[in-house]
Structure formats: structure tokens, C-alpha cells
Design an enzyme around this catalytic site. Structure first.
Site, mmCIF file in Angstrom:
data_model
loop_
_atom_site.group_PDB
_atom_site.id
_atom_site.type_symbol
_atom_site.label_atom_id
_atom_site.label_comp_id
_atom_site.label_asym_id
_atom_site.label_seq_id
_atom_site.Cartn_x
_atom_site.Cartn_y
_atom_site.Cartn_z
ATOM 1 N N CYS A 1 30.121 -43.885 -47.910
ATOM 2 C CA CYS A 1 31.524 -43.574 -47.606
ATOM 3 C C CYS A 1 31.983 -42.242 -48.194
ATOM 4 O O CYS A 1 32.655 -41.445 -47.521
ATOM 5 C CB CYS A 1 32.423 -44.706 -48.094
ATOM 6 S SG CYS A 1 31.971 -45.339 -49.712
ATOM 7 N N HIS B 1 39.337 -43.225 -50.475
ATOM 8 C CA HIS B 1 38.648 -42.443 -51.500
ATOM 9 C C HIS B 1 39.242 -41.024 -51.504
ATOM 10 O O HIS B 1 39.488 -40.450 -50.439
ATOM 11 C CB HIS B 1 37.158 -42.293 -51.187
ATOM 12 C CG HIS B 1 36.357 -43.556 -51.309
ATOM 13 N ND1 HIS B 1 36.856 -44.735 -51.813
ATOM 14 C CD2 HIS B 1 35.046 -43.791 -51.006
ATOM 15 C CE1 HIS B 1 35.884 -45.656 -51.808
ATOM 16 N NE2 HIS B 1 34.792 -45.110 -51.323
#
Ligand code: A2P
Length: 340
Positions: A132, A246
């Protein structure tokens, strides 16, 4: 365009549920959807396009014949064991785990960066979905590399607990609730240390060279996806008490000078990127704002005055979407558009 028999393996997990949602949202041409998970999920049904679909137990299924595209997110062990079985039965597996990413025969794909690599699905019937943190970073790096050739990247991450799965989401919630009630916080089980009101510089396991596996993934995967082994990358990956999204502080050094104005132009013309950058009005990408969105958001674009050709960026994306489910479905879209 035809319709395809699709499977989601790990359908009950944080990423698996998002895969089902993204397939529906993007109106992926699904003829039939099969869902797989562990024996714990026996009897569970999940909704897809208004229909309740029963979850099948992976270990109890003998044949996967008829499945044409399988999205996997049930951990590396299941991917190692089952992706070849699905492929043998005729499916193309798009695997979200780290199991196959660095296999030289398996393509590692971010559609904005290296969609052409999808063709190598033929080698093993498997395409790997990158880590990710890597995905959102390479989407931002690609236009800079094409223009100014990147020499070195220094990245520090601020990663949401959802990257560690549904149990880690629950763990942060339970710790925060206990703290608010003035109770002792439950012990850390799914994140290595207490994550509420804390930052933990430990994602995945440590290697003897003192880096974590998450950091090594970012280093190795970036070179493979950008198809340039000469890009130097170093990373520090940190879990922060955020549920979704994130963030990354990315320092980039290039061969050719990229001014701030040029960087704005490059990002604005690049696929999958939204520039959110107006410091005078305190506008920059935030995890809370990007949760639920599919693009990569770039802001705090500024020159790194400490080197001749350097930029600093703040790169934010929803880790369950662009960092996992959306990227996997976008790979499937390239696959059916160009190859199947
Ligand atoms: P289950 O919910 O039945 O445990 P997350 O990363 O959010 O924890 O999700 C992990 C996913 O992987 C879940 O869907 C989980 O199913 C699935 N999974 C874990 N172990 C197995 C297994 N042995 N066989 C199939 N699916 C598994």
C-alpha cells in the site's frame, strides 16, 4: 465487453470487503461472484449489488474451475498455497499479499505507472498488487522520474492501522475507548505496541540488517514497478493512530532540476493524482479527507534547498482503496480491456 466470473479470497477482511465494494462501485463486469474466507466465516453472507452471497470456506473447496479473475487478500500463506491452484484451474489471480511480488516471473503493477507489465500474467497466472505505501508513492514519483530522472528517494511513512487488517482497526478503537473511560488500555495484540496516542516505528518483521520488512518492500518494489534498479530508496515506516489513509513525507533527488512550478504542472497532468497544495490557506492533503477516495493526493510541494535538484512532498491516499482494493480492480480492468 464480456462479463467475468470473479472471486474474492479473504472476502471478510478489511481489504476483501473493500474489493467487493469497489467492484460494485466501478461497475466491473461481474457475471458471477464467489467469496472465500476461513472456516471462522462459515455461514456469513456478504452483499454485492443487493444480493446476499454466502462465503465459502477456502480449505473445503476442491476445485476452482470456472473462476476467471480471483482477487486475493487473505495473507501471504494463503496466496502461496492457493494462487497456483486457482491459476491451474484457469483463473488470473491478482494478489494483494507480499507472497509473489518479487518473483521475477510475476508482474507487479500500478496501472498509472507500468500497465504494460500486466501482459506477464501469462507466466504464472498471477499478478501482484504492490504494498500500500509503495503504490501511492510510485504514482507520485512516476511523472517526476519521466521528466527529471530520479536518483534517490528518502521516505518516512505515517500509516493507518487498517493496513494491518480489521483486527488492528478494532484494537485502536478499543484502546481509545478504554482510555476515554479512564480504564486500563487493552494490551497490544495486532500492532506490536500500544497504538492509541502513539507512533510505532515497526511494521511487519525486523530483518538482521535492522530494517523492517515493510521498509524493504518499499525499497525493492519501487525499483521493480518503476523498472529502474538504479533508483536509490531508503524508508522509515511508522504506524500512527489513524484508522484510514497513509501519509508519506517523500524527499526526491533528481538528475534534472524540477522547479516547484514544473512539479505542479507534472502532477496536474499525471493520471490518478490530485494536487492539494495552498499553504497560505492551510490547504494540504489529510488522511481524514482522503479516506473513501481513489486518487493519490499530493501537497506541501517545495524545493529541497539542501541539494541542487531536490523536492519535498506530502503524499496521502486511502490505503484500503488505492493502496489495495482499487489498485487490484484497476489491474483487473487493464486485464480485461487488453488481454482477456
Ligand atoms: P476470516 O474472516 O474468516 O478469518 P484482515 O486482513 O482484515 O484480518 O482479513 C484477513 C482475511 O483473510 C479474512 O477474510 C480472513 O477470513 C481471511 N483468512 C484468514 N485465514 C484464512 C484461511 N486459512 N483461509 C481462508 N481465508 C483466510
Amino acid at each position: 465487453m464480456g462479463e467475468y466470473n470473479v472471486a474474492v479470497v479473504g472476502a471478510t477482511g478489511a481489504v476483501g470487503r473493500m474489493m467487493i465494494k469497489v467492484l460494485e462501485e466501478r461497475n466491473f463486469p461481474v457475471k458471477n461472484l464467489r467469496l472465500f474466507a476461513s472456516p471462522r466465516s462459515k455461514g456469513v453472507k456478504l452483499k454485492f449489488k443487493g444480493e446476499e452471497i454466502p462465503v465459502e470456506v477456502l480449505e473445503e473447496t476442491k476445485s476452482f474451475k470456472g473462476i476467471e479473475i480471483a482477487l486475493f487478500s487473505a495473507g501471504a500463506k494463503r496466496s502461496l498455497d492457493y494462487a497456483p491452484l486457482f491459476a491451474k484451474d484457469g483463473a488470473v489471480v491478482i494478489d494483494n499479499s507480499s507472497a509473489w511480488r518479487m518473483d521475477p516471473e510475476v508482474p507487479l503493477v500500478v496501472p498509472e505507472v507500468n500497465p504494460h507489465a500486466v501482459k506477464d500474467y501469462k507466466n504464472k497466472g498471477i499478478i501482484a498488487n504492490p504494498n500500500c505505501s509503495t503504490i501511492q508513492m510510485v504514482v507520485a514519483l512516476k511523472p517526476l522520474h519521466d521528466y527529471g530522472k530520479i536518483k534517490r528517494v528518502v521516505v518516512s511513512t505515517y500509516q493507518a492501522v487498517s493496513g494491518a487488517g480489521q483486527k488492528a482497526i478494532n484494537e485502536l478503537e478499543e484502546q481509545v475507548k478504554a482510555w476515554c473511560r479512564g480504564e486500563k488500555m487493552p494490551e497490544a495484540k495486532h500492532i506490536p505496541k500500544t497504538i492509541a496516542f502513539n507512533c510505532v516505528p515497526h511494521i511487519d518483521v525486523f530483518f538482521p540488517n535492522r530494517y523492517t520488512k515493510e521498509e524493504i518492500k518499499m525499497i525493492e518494489e519501487t525499483k521493480k514497478i518503476m523498472e529502474d534498479p538504479n533508483i536509490k530508496v531508503t524508508a522509515t515506516t511508522v504506524r500512527v493512530p489513524v484508522f484510514y489513509g497513509h501519509a508519506e513525507a517523500v524527499n526526491v533527488e533528481t538528475e534534472k532540476k524540477i522547479t516547484v512550478e514544473k512539479a505542479f504542472e507534472l502532477f496536474k497532468n499525471a493520471p490518478g493524482i490530485v494536487v492539494v497544495d495552498d499553504p497560505e490557506n492551510a490547504v494540504y492533503p489529510l488522511q481524514i479527507d482522503v479516506a473513501g477516495k481513489d486518487e493519490v493526493f499530493v501537497g506541501r510541494i517545495r524545493e529541497d534547498f539542501s541539494v541542487e535538484c531536490g523536492l519535498n512532498l506530502w503524499v496521502v491516499a486511502d490505503n484500503l482503496r488505492k493502496g489495495a482494493a482499487t489498485n487490484a480492480v484497476q489491474i483487473a480492468e487493464v486485464l480485461i480491456r487488453d488481454y482477456l
